[in-house]
Motif scaffolding. Structure first.
Motif, PDB file in Angstrom:
ATOM      1  N   SER A   2       4.821  10.609  -7.568  1.00  0.00           N
ATOM      2  CA  SER A   2       4.663  11.501  -6.411  1.00  0.00           C
ATOM      3  C   SER A   2       3.899  12.763  -6.818  1.00  0.00           C
ATOM      4  CB  SER A   2       6.028  11.881  -5.837  1.00  0.00           C
ATOM      5  OG  SER A   2       6.856  12.423  -6.848  1.00  0.00           O
ATOM      6  N   ILE A   3       3.073  13.276  -5.885  1.00  0.00           N
ATOM      7  CA  ILE A   3       2.204  14.423  -6.166  1.00  0.00           C
ATOM      8  C   ILE A   3       2.244  15.373  -4.978  1.00  0.00           C
ATOM      9  CG2 ILE A   3      -0.108  15.146  -6.896  1.00  0.00           C
ATOM     10  CD1 ILE A   3      -0.673  12.181  -7.523  1.00  0.00           C
ATOM     11  N   ILE A   4       2.262  16.691  -5.271  1.00  0.00           N
ATOM     12  CA  ILE A   4       2.132  17.734  -4.255  1.00  0.00           C
ATOM     13  C   ILE A   4       1.237  18.833  -4.819  1.00  0.00           C
ATOM     14  CG2 ILE A   4       3.344  19.577  -3.018  1.00  0.00           C
ATOM     15  CD1 ILE A   4       5.713  17.827  -2.698  1.00  0.00           C
ATOM     16  N   TRP A   5       0.295  19.293  -4.014  1.00  0.00           N
ATOM     17  CA  TRP A   5      -0.547  20.441  -4.355  1.00  0.00           C
ATOM     18  C   TRP A   5      -0.332  21.469  -3.251  1.00  0.00           C
ATOM     19  CZ3 TRP A   5      -6.212  19.945  -6.476  1.00  0.00           C
ATOM     20  CH2 TRP A   5      -6.641  21.189  -6.918  1.00  0.00           C
ATOM     21  N   HIS A   6       0.486  22.483  -3.547  1.00  0.00           N
ATOM     22  CA  HIS A   6       0.873  23.440  -2.516  1.00  0.00           C
ATOM     23  C   HIS A   6      -0.246  24.449  -2.278  1.00  0.00           C
ATOM     24  CE1 HIS A   6       3.369  26.386  -0.325  1.00  0.00           C
ATOM     25  NE2 HIS A   6       4.150  25.348  -0.074  1.00  0.00           N
ATOM     26  N   PRO A   7      -0.625  24.696  -1.025  1.00  0.00           N
ATOM     27  CA  PRO A   7      -1.763  25.598  -0.766  1.00  0.00           C
ATOM     28  C   PRO A   7      -1.457  27.070  -1.051  1.00  0.00           C
ATOM     29  CG  PRO A   7      -0.781  24.843   1.294  1.00  0.00           C
ATOM     30  CD  PRO A   7      -0.121  24.071   0.206  1.00  0.00           C
ATOM     31  N   LYS A   8      -0.217  27.516  -0.819  1.00  0.00           N
ATOM     32  CA  LYS A   8       0.101  28.931  -1.046  1.00  0.00           C
ATOM     33  C   LYS A   8       0.302  29.236  -2.521  1.00  0.00           C
ATOM     34  CE  LYS A   8       2.192  30.055   3.423  1.00  0.00           C
ATOM     35  NZ  LYS A   8       3.406  30.581   4.116  1.00  0.00           N
ATOM     36  N   LEU A   9       0.999  28.377  -3.210  1.00  0.00           N
ATOM     37  CA  LEU A   9       1.263  28.610  -4.630  1.00  0.00           C
ATOM     38  C   LEU A   9       0.080  28.248  -5.512  1.00  0.00           C
ATOM     39  CD1 LEU A   9       4.886  27.138  -4.940  1.00  0.00           C
ATOM     40  CD2 LEU A   9       4.199  29.445  -4.293  1.00  0.00           C
ATOM     41  N   ASN A  10      -0.733  27.320  -5.059  1.00  0.00           N
ATOM     42  CA  ASN A  10      -1.819  26.758  -5.863  1.00  0.00           C
ATOM     43  C   ASN A  10      -1.247  26.177  -7.160  1.00  0.00           C
ATOM     44  OD1 ASN A  10      -4.405  25.945  -6.494  1.00  0.00           O
ATOM     45  ND2 ASN A  10      -5.022  27.930  -7.309  1.00  0.00           N
ATOM     46  N   GLN A  11      -0.247  25.351  -7.009  1.00  0.00           N
ATOM     47  CA  GLN A  11       0.392  24.678  -8.126  1.00  0.00           C
ATOM     48  C   GLN A  11       0.569  23.207  -7.781  1.00  0.00           C
ATOM     49  OE1 GLN A  11       4.012  26.775  -9.127  1.00  0.00           O
ATOM     50  NE2 GLN A  11       3.000  28.775  -9.035  1.00  0.00           N
ATOM     51  N   ILE A  12       0.519  22.364  -8.802  1.00  0.00           N
ATOM     52  CA  ILE A  12       0.600  20.920  -8.617  1.00  0.00           C
ATOM     53  C   ILE A  12       1.921  20.438  -9.201  1.00  0.00           C
ATOM     54  CG2 ILE A  12      -0.467  18.692  -9.107  1.00  0.00           C
ATOM     55  CD1 ILE A  12      -3.125  20.127  -9.434  1.00  0.00           C
ATOM     56  N   ASP A  47     -11.806  19.721  -0.727  1.00  0.00           N
ATOM     57  CA  ASP A  47     -13.047  19.297  -1.366  1.00  0.00           C
ATOM     58  C   ASP A  47     -12.810  18.246  -2.444  1.00  0.00           C
ATOM     59  OD1 ASP A  47     -11.737  20.862  -3.134  1.00  0.00           O
ATOM     60  OD2 ASP A  47     -13.459  22.084  -3.719  1.00  0.00           O
ATOM     61  N   MET A  48     -11.537  17.933  -2.725  1.00  0.00           N
ATOM     62  CA  MET A  48     -11.204  16.915  -3.717  1.00  0.00           C
ATOM     63  C   MET A  48     -10.024  16.087  -3.207  1.00  0.00           C
ATOM     64  SD  MET A  48     -11.373  18.736  -7.460  1.00  0.00           S
ATOM     65  CE  MET A  48     -10.214  19.987  -6.967  1.00  0.00           C
ATOM     66  N   PHE A  49      -9.834  14.954  -3.832  1.00  0.00           N
ATOM     67  CA  PHE A  49      -8.618  14.173  -3.650  1.00  0.00           C
ATOM     68  C   PHE A  49      -8.194  13.645  -5.008  1.00  0.00           C
ATOM     69  CE2 PHE A  49     -12.245  11.461  -2.637  1.00  0.00           C
ATOM     70  CZ  PHE A  49     -12.049  10.348  -3.441  1.00  0.00           C
ATOM     71  N   LEU A  50      -6.907  13.344  -5.144  1.00  0.00           N
ATOM     72  CA  LEU A  50      -6.363  12.970  -6.438  1.00  0.00           C
ATOM     73  C   LEU A  50      -5.263  11.936  -6.274  1.00  0.00           C
ATOM     74  CD1 LEU A  50      -3.865  15.715  -7.513  1.00  0.00           C
ATOM     75  CD2 LEU A  50      -5.374  16.087  -5.592  1.00  0.00           C
ATOM     76  N   THR A  51      -4.983  11.227  -7.358  1.00  0.00           N
ATOM     77  CA  THR A  51      -3.926  10.223  -7.396  1.00  0.00           C
ATOM     78  C   THR A  51      -3.446  10.074  -8.824  1.00  0.00           C
ATOM     79  OG1 THR A  51      -3.317   7.973  -6.751  1.00  0.00           O
ATOM     80  CG2 THR A  51      -5.469   8.268  -7.770  1.00  0.00           C
ATOM     81  N   THR A  57       0.867  -1.167   0.000  1.00  0.00           N
ATOM     82  CA  THR A  57       0.000   0.000   0.000  1.00  0.00           C
ATOM     83  C   THR A  57       0.910   1.224   0.000  1.00  0.00           C
ATOM     84  OG1 THR A  57      -1.694  -1.214   1.223  1.00  0.00           O
ATOM     85  CG2 THR A  57      -1.864   1.193   1.195  1.00  0.00           C
ATOM     86  N   SER A  58       0.996   1.894  -1.136  1.00  0.00           N
ATOM     87  CA  SER A  58       2.051   2.881  -1.355  1.00  0.00           C
ATOM     88  C   SER A  58       1.833   4.169  -0.581  1.00  0.00           C
ATOM     89  CB  SER A  58       2.159   3.198  -2.849  1.00  0.00           C
ATOM     90  OG  SER A  58       0.921   3.677  -3.339  1.00  0.00           O
ATOM     91  N   CYS A  59       0.594   4.501  -0.201  1.00  0.00           N
ATOM     92  CA  CYS A  59       0.370   5.784   0.463  1.00  0.00           C
ATOM     93  C   CYS A  59      -0.930   5.749   1.260  1.00  0.00           C
ATOM     94  CB  CYS A  59       0.316   6.915  -0.580  1.00  0.00           C
ATOM     95  SG  CYS A  59       0.051   8.561   0.123  1.00  0.00           S
ATOM     96  N   VAL A  60      -0.918   6.441   2.395  1.00  0.00           N
ATOM     97  CA  VAL A  60      -2.133   6.729   3.158  1.00  0.00           C
ATOM     98  C   VAL A  60      -2.150   8.228   3.447  1.00  0.00           C
ATOM     99  CG1 VAL A  60      -2.456   4.467   4.211  1.00  0.00           C
ATOM    100  CG2 VAL A  60      -0.920   6.091   5.285  1.00  0.00           C
ATOM    101  N   TYR A  75       4.558   1.297  -8.619  1.00  0.00           N
ATOM    102  CA  TYR A  75       5.627   1.812  -7.763  1.00  0.00           C
ATOM    103  C   TYR A  75       5.174   1.850  -6.304  1.00  0.00           C
ATOM    104  CZ  TYR A  75       7.893   3.270 -12.080  1.00  0.00           C
ATOM    105  OH  TYR A  75       8.489   3.277 -13.316  1.00  0.00           O
ATOM    106  N   PRO A  76       6.045   1.472  -5.372  1.00  0.00           N
ATOM    107  CA  PRO A  76       5.669   1.493  -3.946  1.00  0.00           C
ATOM    108  C   PRO A  76       5.661   2.894  -3.348  1.00  0.00           C
ATOM    109  CG  PRO A  76       7.931   0.747  -4.188  1.00  0.00           C
ATOM    110  CD  PRO A  76       7.394   0.888  -5.573  1.00  0.00           C
ATOM    111  N   GLU A  77       5.861   3.946  -4.148  1.00  0.00           N
ATOM    112  CA  GLU A  77       5.820   5.321  -3.641  1.00  0.00           C
ATOM    113  C   GLU A  77       4.676   6.138  -4.243  1.00  0.00           C
ATOM    114  OE1 GLU A  77       9.899   3.645  -3.590  1.00  0.00           O
ATOM    115  OE2 GLU A  77       8.589   4.178  -5.275  1.00  0.00           O
ATOM    116  N   SER A  78       3.760   5.514  -4.989  1.00  0.00           N
ATOM    117  CA  SER A  78       2.677   6.260  -5.627  1.00  0.00           C
ATOM    118  C   SER A  78       1.829   6.978  -4.582  1.00  0.00           C
ATOM    119  CB  SER A  78       1.802   5.323  -6.456  1.00  0.00           C
ATOM    120  OG  SER A  78       2.555   4.741  -7.502  1.00  0.00           O
ATOM    121  N   ASP A  79       1.533   8.259  -4.839  1.00  0.00           N
ATOM    122  CA  ASP A  79       0.871   9.119  -3.854  1.00  0.00           C
ATOM    123  C   ASP A  79      -0.624   9.231  -4.101  1.00  0.00           C
ATOM    124  OD1 ASP A  79       2.960   9.758  -2.223  1.00  0.00           O
ATOM    125  OD2 ASP A  79       3.543  11.549  -3.334  1.00  0.00           O
TER     126      ASP A  79
END
Length: 592
Positions: A431-441, A391-395, A336-339, A379-383
């Motif tokens: 790997s995924i990051i959605w930064h709250p200040k920049l509003n960039q993925i 209000d959303m989630f993504l993968t 299970t690559s991510c929680v 991949y064992p690191e998939s986010d």
């Protein structure tokens, strides 16, 4: 109107005057005003050169506008040659294939996968994109500091690279690279709450702490692998799989390992852990490797995923001997690559190695609420993450090389329905990051690149700073030619004369000039001289030359009389030694 005013009005219409006033900020002249107001228009409104309006920003943004990602073409297989004696058409063997109609579902899905809608009511920043040429192998993890200025990327090439949005230009080059542990791929990178340090989780049993500039601060100890009770060891004994910072205490970290434990560390004491959490499998045994771990924003819950497919929830402050478990959330013997936990602290996401994404509720943590399938995961690191507004989630999805497009899929948290999917690259999205200040993925992919999605209208700083900054033009001063360097003193005619001391040393080394006597020959002979060893040379000086031709028996008998009169070795037995009596009768009989 006098002559001076008429002349000034004529000057206003010239091109030179308009450029001069625009450059130095001089205001326009009103002919109806006079006196001091009339002259005040010639005064500058500010000091220094006025900054030109950057009219090229829109053109620069257009260059980074996101394009459709075309799936990679599969490698053509070489067809087998037919035998000459075999007919082209054999019933049941090589019949011509029937024309197949393309499936309507697949064609519609391909169009939706790579399409970016202009009207995005969900506020997803996906209209533009920049790409970091990051690593030589797949990018397994990325991290972004709380301020949104510095990016870290780690990959399967064992390196961690540093990127600075404020310091990069349009070439998008990293400014530093380190290798935390030689030969170990990077699994997780996490910035601290303050952003002054970051955590590195590699495949080794030891986690490391680095400062913001990439200098090592701490390396946590490795445990003793021959102990069966993992609570008695001072550290992990198997490879690490995941880690994170404590949500409320800045000096604590959590690490998960394949030794079936989660350990809580104090960064001020790297010699031993603060607490140990054992993960048991369905049979109650302690052999259950942990594949992922995270903590809620309020620090009240620790969520972990194990290799038996279960999800485990522990209280953040202990005790850790009891947990709430979702048994069989994912397939057994898969990673299970991510929680992930939502901002409200109730919704839990788990990205399984069985190509599914499952949603659970901590208030009823016994079975999943929803399940999304057909999400390949190699991949064992998939986010899997939540959006900043929760209000959303993504993968992301994984694809084989040359067989499709890696997607980024968005889901509605309230209705648990798909919202959108975007094609990112021709490789897998890991790997995924959605930064709250920049509003960039930011997405790390298996094609060795980091993709940054942004929208100039709703995003701030970050990628916008790098795109606006043009690369420095090369000048004549920057030109470097590879020429051979000639040292003038390397030529004999340019060499300075040697010093008197150097000349004296050379003369002393020369046996002819120094008149040094010839040394004895040591070792085998050379140059016509007979060689001999050191032992032979010494023995020659000790042995008398006259004694070489003498009979040794006669030389010994010369001392027989002296030995009999004055014995040296048998002086103690002169009075007690009996006289020998020999019987010669047998010898006389034999003679007769």
């Amino acid at each position: 109107m006098d002559a001076e005013e008429e002349e000034m009005l004529k000057l206003r219409g010239t091109k030179h005057y308009n450029q001069h006033t625009a450059q130095y900020g001089i205001r326009s002249i009103d002919a109806n005003k006079s006196g001091t107001d009339y002259l005040s228009h010639f005064l500058p409104t500010s000091f220094g050169k006025k900054r030109k309006n950057d009219d090229n920003d829109q053109e620069l943004f257009e260059k980074t506008k996101k394009r459709k990602v075309q799936p990679a073409k599969p490698v053509d297989k070489v067809p087998k040659k037919k035998k000459e004696d075999e007919p082209w058409y054999v019933f049941g063997k090589n019949m011509p294939p029937e024309p197949q109609k393309p499936k309507q579902e697949e064609t519609e899905e391909a169009e939706v996968d790579t399409e970016v809608l202009e009207l995005n009511r969900w506020g997803i920043p996906c209209s533009h994109e920049i790409i970091f040429k990051a690593h030589e192998k797949a990018v397994s993890t990325i991290a972004l500091d709380p301020s949104g200025s510095r990016v870290l990327s780690g990959g399967y090439d064992y390196s961690v690279k540093f990127w600075d949005f404020a310091g990069m230009d349009e070439r998008l080059k990293s400014f530093r690279s380190i290798e935390p542990k030689e030969g170990y791929p990077i699994r997780t990178l996490k910035y601290s709450l303050t952003g002054d340090k970051f955590l590195v989780i590699s495949s080794s049993p030891q986690a490391k702490i680095y400062d913001r500039d990439g200098f090592e601060l701490k390396e946590f100890v490795k445990g003793y692998m021959y102990l069966t009770d993992m609570a008695q060891t001072k550290g992990h004994v198997a490879s690490l799989t995941d880690g994170c910072w404590h949500a409320t205490e800045s000096n604590l970290i959590l690490t998960a390992s394949a030794d079936s434990t989660i350990r809580i560390w104090d960064i001020n004491n790297e010699k031993t852990q603060k607490a140990v959490i054992k993960i048991r499998n369905l049979r109650g045994l302690n052999k259950n490797p942990v594949s992922s771990v995270t903590m809620s924003n309020d620090g009240k819950k620790i969520i972990a995923a194990s290799q038996d497919g279960g999800l485990h929830a522990f209280p953040g402050s202990g005790p850790y001997n009891k947990s709430t478990t979702v048994k069989g959330a994912h397939r057994t013997a898969t990673d299970t690559s991510c929680v992930a936990i939502s901002a409200d602290g109730y919704t839990v996401l788990s990205r399984g190695g069985d190509d599914t994404l499952k949603v659970c509720d901590l208030r009823n943590f016994t079975k999943p609420l929803a399940q999304f399938e057909d999400l390949p995961n190699f991949y064992p690191e998939s986010d899997c993450i939540f959006s900043p507004n929760d209000d959303m989630f993504l993968t992301g999805t994984s694809v084989k090389t040359g067989e499709g497009t890696g997607l980024l899929r968005f889901y509605n948290k309230k209705t648990l329905t798909p919202v959108k999917q975007i094609g990112i690259s021709q490789g897998s999205v890991i790997s995924i990051i959605w930064h709250p200040k920049l509003n960039q993925i930011l997405c790390g992919c298996s094609d060795n690149e980091v993709h940054v999605l942004y929208d100039p209208e709703i995003s701030t700083n970050g990628a916008l700073l790098s795109v606006k900054r043009r690369a420095k033009r090369s000048t004549v001063d920057d030109l470097e030619l590879e020429r051979p360097v000639h040292n003038p003193h390397a030529l004999p005619m340019f060499k300075p004369p040697p010093s008197r001391r150097r000349q004296r040393q050379k003369e002393q080394a020369d046996p002819v000039k120094s008149r040094r006597p010839e040394a004895p020959q040591i070792g085998p002979g050379s140059k016509g001289r007979i060689g001999s060893s050191v032992t032979a040379h010494i023995m020659k000086s000790l042995v008398n030359k006259d004694a070489l031709g003498e009979d040794p028996r006669e030389a010994i008998l010369n001392f027989a009389k002296q030995a009999k009169e004055k014995p040296f070795h048998f002086a103690a037995y002169e009075k007690t030694q009996p006289k020998p009596i020999f019987d010669y009768s047998k010898d006389e009989d034999e003679q007769t």
